[in-house]
Scaffold this motif. Sequence first.
Motif, mmCIF file in Angstrom:
data_model
loop_
_atom_site.group_PDB
_atom_site.id
_atom_site.type_symbol
_atom_site.label_atom_id
_atom_site.label_comp_id
_atom_site.label_asym_id
_atom_site.label_seq_id
_atom_site.Cartn_x
_atom_site.Cartn_y
_atom_site.Cartn_z
ATOM 1 N N VAL A 124 0.877 -1.280 -0.053
ATOM 2 C CA VAL A 124 -0.027 0.075 0.220
ATOM 3 C C VAL A 124 0.813 1.149 0.256
ATOM 4 O O VAL A 124 0.595 2.399 -0.738
ATOM 5 C CB VAL A 124 -0.964 -0.001 1.249
ATOM 6 C CG1 VAL A 124 -1.737 1.358 1.515
ATOM 7 C CG2 VAL A 124 -2.133 -1.246 0.949
ATOM 8 N N LEU A 125 1.987 1.245 0.818
ATOM 9 C CA LEU A 125 2.736 2.582 0.800
ATOM 10 C C LEU A 125 3.549 2.722 -0.370
ATOM 11 O O LEU A 125 3.855 3.995 -0.837
ATOM 12 C CB LEU A 125 3.821 2.299 2.015
ATOM 13 C CG LEU A 125 3.225 2.455 3.458
ATOM 14 C CD1 LEU A 125 4.212 2.128 4.640
ATOM 15 C CD2 LEU A 125 2.655 3.906 3.756
ATOM 16 N N ALA A 126 3.895 1.597 -1.217
ATOM 17 C CA ALA A 126 4.147 1.750 -2.473
ATOM 18 C C ALA A 126 3.555 1.927 -3.579
ATOM 19 O O ALA A 126 3.834 2.031 -4.744
ATOM 20 C CB ALA A 126 5.338 0.308 -2.740
ATOM 21 N N GLY A 127 2.099 2.185 -3.245
ATOM 22 C CA GLY A 127 1.121 2.324 -4.167
ATOM 23 C C GLY A 127 0.948 1.214 -5.183
ATOM 24 O O GLY A 127 0.191 1.352 -6.251
ATOM 25 N N ARG A 128 1.226 -0.136 -4.612
ATOM 26 C CA ARG A 128 0.938 -1.319 -5.432
ATOM 27 C C ARG A 128 -0.519 -1.650 -4.905
ATOM 28 O O ARG A 128 -0.685 -2.760 -4.439
ATOM 29 C CB ARG A 128 2.049 -1.964 -5.132
ATOM 30 C CG ARG A 128 3.175 -1.499 -5.998
ATOM 31 C CD ARG A 128 4.473 -2.220 -5.369
ATOM 32 N NE ARG A 128 4.534 -3.677 -5.704
ATOM 33 C CZ ARG A 128 5.481 -4.618 -5.484
ATOM 34 N NH1 ARG A 128 6.377 -4.113 -4.693
ATOM 35 N NH2 ARG A 128 5.373 -5.797 -5.631
ATOM 36 N N ASN A 129 -1.506 -0.890 -4.997
ATOM 37 C CA ASN A 129 -2.811 -1.276 -4.371
ATOM 38 C C ASN A 129 -3.546 -2.583 -5.164
ATOM 39 O O ASN A 129 -4.142 -3.226 -4.288
ATOM 40 C CB ASN A 129 -3.792 -0.134 -4.258
ATOM 41 C CG ASN A 129 -3.305 1.008 -3.617
ATOM 42 O OD1 ASN A 129 -2.533 0.905 -2.655
ATOM 43 N ND2 ASN A 129 -3.658 2.122 -4.163
#
Length: 73
Positions: A42-47
Amino acid sequence: TRNASNAAEAREAARAAQLEALRNELNPHMLFNTFNGLSSLVLAGRNAEAEMLLERLSLYMRACLEGADAALV
């Protein structure tokens, strides 16, 4: 008959024991690792990947709790 009743009780006890063993296999350490992995995704934007991981975790937990065959899980 009494024998049939005893056999049914024995089968139910065996099923309950197997389900309890599967529940115990749901190791809290595995859950912590999974949640840490989710957080990183989530923090890496890999939702999309995080959503897929959540879906797989949900399926795994449901299978454990419903008494699925350990080989399948």
